[in-house]
Design a protein around this motif. Structure first.
Motif, PDB file in Angstrom:
ATOM      1  N   ILE A  13       0.828  -1.195   0.000  1.00  0.00           N
ATOM      2  CA  ILE A  13       0.000   0.000   0.000  1.00  0.00           C
ATOM      3  C   ILE A  13       0.868   1.253   0.000  1.00  0.00           C
ATOM      4  N   GLY A  14       1.872   1.270   0.851  1.00  0.00           N
ATOM      5  CA  GLY A  14       2.674   2.473   1.031  1.00  0.00           C
ATOM      6  C   GLY A  14       3.569   2.837  -0.131  1.00  0.00           C
ATOM      7  N   LEU A  15       4.225   1.851  -0.727  1.00  0.00           N
ATOM      8  CA  LEU A  15       5.172   2.172  -1.805  1.00  0.00           C
ATOM      9  C   LEU A  15       4.486   2.783  -3.031  1.00  0.00           C
ATOM     10  N   PRO A  16       3.341   2.251  -3.504  1.00  0.00           N
ATOM     11  CA  PRO A  16       2.677   2.911  -4.631  1.00  0.00           C
ATOM     12  C   PRO A  16       2.219   4.326  -4.301  1.00  0.00           C
ATOM     13  N   LEU A  17       1.784   4.569  -3.054  1.00  0.00           N
ATOM     14  CA  LEU A  17       1.415   5.925  -2.663  1.00  0.00           C
ATOM     15  C   LEU A  17       2.624   6.842  -2.723  1.00  0.00           C
ATOM     16  N   ALA A  18       3.747   6.358  -2.193  1.00  0.00           N
ATOM     17  CA  ALA A  18       4.960   7.171  -2.234  1.00  0.00           C
ATOM     18  C   ALA A  18       5.391   7.434  -3.670  1.00  0.00           C
ATOM     19  N   GLN A  19       5.271   6.425  -4.520  1.00  0.00           N
ATOM     20  CA  GLN A  19       5.640   6.597  -5.930  1.00  0.00           C
ATOM     21  C   GLN A  19       4.774   7.655  -6.599  1.00  0.00           C
ATOM     22  N   THR A  28       8.833  13.222  -0.203  1.00  0.00           N
ATOM     23  CA  THR A  28       8.248  12.146   0.591  1.00  0.00           C
ATOM     24  C   THR A  28       9.316  11.374   1.351  1.00  0.00           C
ATOM     25  N   VAL A  29       9.017  11.073   2.624  1.00  0.00           N
ATOM     26  CA  VAL A  29       9.853  10.160   3.401  1.00  0.00           C
ATOM     27  C   VAL A  29       9.061   8.889   3.642  1.00  0.00           C
ATOM     28  N   GLY A  30       9.771   7.777   3.720  1.00  0.00           N
ATOM     29  CA  GLY A  30       9.138   6.507   3.989  1.00  0.00           C
ATOM     30  C   GLY A  30       9.670   5.926   5.277  1.00  0.00           C
ATOM     31  N   ARG A  58      14.757   3.252  -7.636  1.00  0.00           N
ATOM     32  CA  ARG A  58      15.841   4.196  -7.967  1.00  0.00           C
ATOM     33  C   ARG A  58      15.276   5.502  -8.508  1.00  0.00           C
ATOM     34  N   ARG A  59      14.243   5.407  -9.337  1.00  0.00           N
ATOM     35  CA  ARG A  59      13.623   6.627  -9.868  1.00  0.00           C
ATOM     36  C   ARG A  59      12.956   7.433  -8.754  1.00  0.00           C
ATOM     37  N   MET A  60      12.345   6.742  -7.805  1.00  0.00           N
ATOM     38  CA  MET A  60      11.722   7.440  -6.685  1.00  0.00           C
ATOM     39  C   MET A  60      12.758   8.182  -5.854  1.00  0.00           C
TER      40      MET A  60
END
Length: 420
Positions: A13-19, A28-30, A58-60
């Motif tokens: 859930i979190g990684l796609p939101l951050a992306q 954005t911090v994770g 890497r792109r993020m």
């Protein structure tokens, strides 16, 4: 540079939101209460299979995403999103442990005027009755007055290239109208359409309905698959015809079981307080029972096919194709392949597998031999079972090479294999 958004929970859930946030220029911090995702991201690897690729990470990072192990970072943002996982426990209730850990970590550093979003899949009432008290007690602030609080259920389809984050409507339910509007202002930067729910409970229940809709309809078509096989009817042709109806029908297809991260949720198992007792959804319970039986049905079909060709399961060489839960995705979450392999092994079969996306596969902590040459392995196996249809599989060619092929996905040409 100070971040605008903190994503707490660096998983599906979190990684796609951050992306999505980084993609529109939001710093954005994770953060994760589990240190392992931070270690993986810091090394340039994705912490969860089937989510984002290493190149995506890497792109993020180059776009401004910063994984951190320092919880102090949570107190320097304007928006914080709780995206912790809620796995289904042995008692069939959702485990909220990671959500409460995330809420406590945020509460200790929560500043006034912050917008707090809950994206984790939780039972209705969790945002108000679990997350809100933790945030208020840990911060001394009051939700709806000193900070905004809203729920927005995750709505992602991994691997779907048509419906991505930006064009999938986002449902939002705030504790107050002002909370809803604050959340809408944030998500309006990420998606084309924001849908305002009446409140957090309505937003939470939206996820329950969407997830159960999938499982109930898959259960129906799985039962149809068993019935059609017994009656000698080609279910796949039935579905092909039925999906031409332009109204009142949505096609679902059977399979060897149901995988993925969206487990069926029965409100009878919600942690309600004494004033609101749970009311079980009998159809959801029945759907789970039907879908949970499919691996056993696949084993039954395997045994029958081998027997019809003068062989028994014991000692048979069985090749399993595709061990992920979804085509063209490396994620193995709740894939029925492991249960099917386990049952075949218990019956004395010699198991091998092939999957272009899974280079190492273990069942009961033991490595399963991986076929290097798919056609050679199929030709040498007594039975080949297609469990997942990856686009790289040439099923027509495979049907010619395999001694015996059971297709649980209806992907082979008609008459080329035995279908579920």
């Amino acid at each position: 540079m100070p971040a605008d958004l903190a994503v707490i929970g660096l998983g599906h859930i979190g990684l796609p939101l951050a992306q999505a946030a980084v993609g529109v220029g939001i710093h954005t911090v994770g953060y994760d209460t589990d240190p392992r995702p931070f270690a993986e991201l810091s090394a340039g690897r994705t912490p969860v299979e089937g989510s984002l690729s290493a190149s995506d990470i890497r792109r993020m990072v180059s776009g401004g995403f910063r994984p951190t192990a320092d919880p102090a970072e949570l107190g320097r943002v304007r928006t914080a999103a709780i995206c912790a996982p809620t796995p289904l426990g042995p008692d069939r209730t959702l485990d909220l442990g990671a959500v409460t850990d995330a809420a406590r970590a945020l509460a200790a550093r929560l500043r006034p005027h912050t917008t707090v979003l809950v994206e984790s899949a939780v039972p209705p009432g969790t945002t108000e009755n679990v997350v809100r008290p933790l945030l208020e007690e840990g911060s001394g602030l009051r939700a709806g007055r000193d900070f905004h609080l809203a729920h927005s259920p995750g709505r992602l389809d991994p691997g779907n290239r048509t419906h991505v984050y930006g064009n999938t409507p986002k449902v939002i339910g705030g504790l107050t109208p002002a909370c809803t509007e604050s959340a809408a202002a944030f998500y309006g930067r990420l998606t084309d359409k924001v849908v305002r729910a009446r409140g957090p409970r309505e937003a939470e229940m939206t996820k329950v309905l969407e997830t159960n809709f999938r499982h109930v309809n898959i259960a129906l078509v799985n039962e149809m698959a068993v019935l059609c096989h017994d009656l000698g009817v080609d279910l796949w042709d039935v579905i092909r015809c039925a999906e031409t109806k332009p109204f009142g029908f949505e096609p679902f297809r059977p399979g060897p079981g149901v995988g993925g991260h969206g487990a069926p949720v029965d409100p009878g198992y919600f942690p309600y307080n004494s004033r609101t007792p749970g009311h079980p959804l009998r159809m959801v319970s029945l759907a789970k029972e039907i879908n949970d039986r499919m691996p056993s049905y696949v084993i039954q079909r395997c045994a029958t096919l081998l027997n019809e060709h003068g062989k028994s399961v014991r000692g048979a060489r069985v090749l399993l194709l595709g061990v992920t839960y979804k085509p063209d995705l490396a994620d193995q979450e709740a894939s029925p392949a492991r249960e099917i392999a386990t049952r075949l092994m218990d019956m004395g079969a010699q198991i091998g597998y092939h999957d272009p996306l899974v280079l190492d596969w273990r069942v009961r902590d033991l490595p399963v031999p991986r076929a290097d040459s798919l056609y050679e392995a199929a030709a040498g196996a007594d039975l080949t079972v297609l469990l997942q249809h990856h686009r790289t599989y040439d099923l027509q060619g495979l049907a010619v090479k395999a001694q015996l092929l059971l297709d649980t996905r209806g992907a082979t040409p008609a008459g080329a294999a035995h279908r579920l």
